[in-house]
Design a protein around this motif. Structure first.
Motif, PDB file in Angstrom:
ATOM      1  N   ALA A  55      -3.787  -0.123  -1.357  1.00 14.26           N
ATOM      2  CA  ALA A  55      -4.129  -1.481  -1.778  1.00 14.26           C
ATOM      3  C   ALA A  55      -5.380  -2.019  -1.096  1.00 14.26           C
ATOM      4  O   ALA A  55      -5.759  -3.167  -1.303  1.00 14.26           O
ATOM      5  CB  ALA A  55      -2.952  -2.410  -1.492  1.00 14.26           C
ATOM      6  N   TRP A  56      -6.042  -1.183  -0.294  1.00 13.82           N
ATOM      7  CA  TRP A  56      -7.197  -1.641   0.475  1.00 13.82           C
ATOM      8  C   TRP A  56      -8.320  -2.236  -0.381  1.00 13.82           C
ATOM      9  O   TRP A  56      -8.822  -3.317  -0.047  1.00 13.82           O
ATOM     10  CB  TRP A  56      -7.723  -0.524   1.351  1.00 13.82           C
ATOM     11  N   PRO A  57      -8.749  -1.610  -1.486  1.00 14.41           N
ATOM     12  CA  PRO A  57      -9.841  -2.211  -2.270  1.00 14.41           C
ATOM     13  C   PRO A  57      -9.501  -3.601  -2.810  1.00 14.41           C
ATOM     14  O   PRO A  57     -10.337  -4.509  -2.754  1.00 14.41           O
ATOM     15  CB  PRO A  57     -10.060  -1.216  -3.419  1.00 14.41           C
ATOM     16  N   GLU A  58      -8.277  -3.777  -3.308  1.00 11.52           N
ATOM     17  CA  GLU A  58      -7.873  -5.082  -3.814  1.00 11.52           C
ATOM     18  C   GLU A  58      -7.788  -6.114  -2.689  1.00 11.52           C
ATOM     19  O   GLU A  58      -8.157  -7.282  -2.866  1.00 11.52           O
ATOM     20  CB  GLU A  58      -6.512  -4.997  -4.525  1.00 11.52           C
ATOM     21  N   ALA A  59      -7.304  -5.682  -1.521  1.00 14.85           N
ATOM     22  CA  ALA A  59      -7.197  -6.593  -0.375  1.00 14.85           C
ATOM     23  C   ALA A  59      -8.576  -7.050   0.091  1.00 14.85           C
ATOM     24  O   ALA A  59      -8.795  -8.240   0.349  1.00 14.85           O
ATOM     25  CB  ALA A  59      -6.461  -5.900   0.766  1.00 14.85           C
ATOM     26  N   ASP A  60      -9.504  -6.126   0.168  1.00 15.99           N
ATOM     27  CA  ASP A  60     -10.860  -6.467   0.599  1.00 15.99           C
ATOM     28  C   ASP A  60     -11.506  -7.447  -0.373  1.00 15.99           C
ATOM     29  O   ASP A  60     -12.111  -8.443   0.041  1.00 15.99           O
ATOM     30  CB  ASP A  60     -11.701  -5.193   0.726  1.00 15.99           C
ATOM     31  N   ALA A  61     -11.330  -7.207  -1.672  1.00 13.12           N
ATOM     32  CA  ALA A  61     -11.903  -8.099  -2.686  1.00 13.12           C
ATOM     33  C   ALA A  61     -11.267  -9.485  -2.621  1.00 13.12           C
ATOM     34  O   ALA A  61     -11.957 -10.504  -2.730  1.00 13.12           O
ATOM     35  CB  ALA A  61     -11.721  -7.496  -4.081  1.00 13.12           C
ATOM     36  N   ALA A  62      -9.944  -9.552  -2.417  1.00 16.56           N
ATOM     37  CA  ALA A  62      -9.256 -10.845  -2.350  1.00 16.56           C
ATOM     38  C   ALA A  62      -9.700 -11.642  -1.129  1.00 16.56           C
ATOM     39  O   ALA A  62      -9.922 -12.852  -1.215  1.00 16.56           O
ATOM     40  CB  ALA A  62      -7.744 -10.628  -2.319  1.00 16.56           C
TER      41      ALA A  62
END
Length: 86
Positions: A55-62
């Motif tokens: 989930a790292w890419p989504e977390a970074d974007a959020a």
């Protein structure tokens, strides 16, 4: 688990966790229980908001969209060498 956000205080940690959960990313606050053990002494670098590796890419974007991911002076996304989430 990856450290998505290093918080300066408990409110900051839960703010980041709620931003991530609102984006559909499971997030966990680590170090919350250690705050009471320090008593009146300030403890830094204990609070971490972690997310699963996938989930790292989504977390970074959020976090970037919420303004919680700063530049070089913002909270670090990289874990401290030798420190792993519990």
């Amino acid at each position: 688990m990856k450290v998505a956000y290093r918080a300066h205080n408990l409110i900051d940690a839960h703010l980041a966790r709620h931003v991530l959960e609102d984006a559909g990313v499971p997030a966990f606050v680590f170090g919350e229980d250690l705050l009471g053990a320090a008593g009146e002494l300030p403890v830094f670098g204990v609070l971490r908001v972690c997310v699963p590796d996938a989930a790292w890419p989504e977390a970074d974007a959020a976090l970037q969209a919420a303004g919680l991911r700063g530049g070089p002076d913002g909270p670090a996304a990289d874990p401290v060498p030798g420190l792993l989430p519990a």
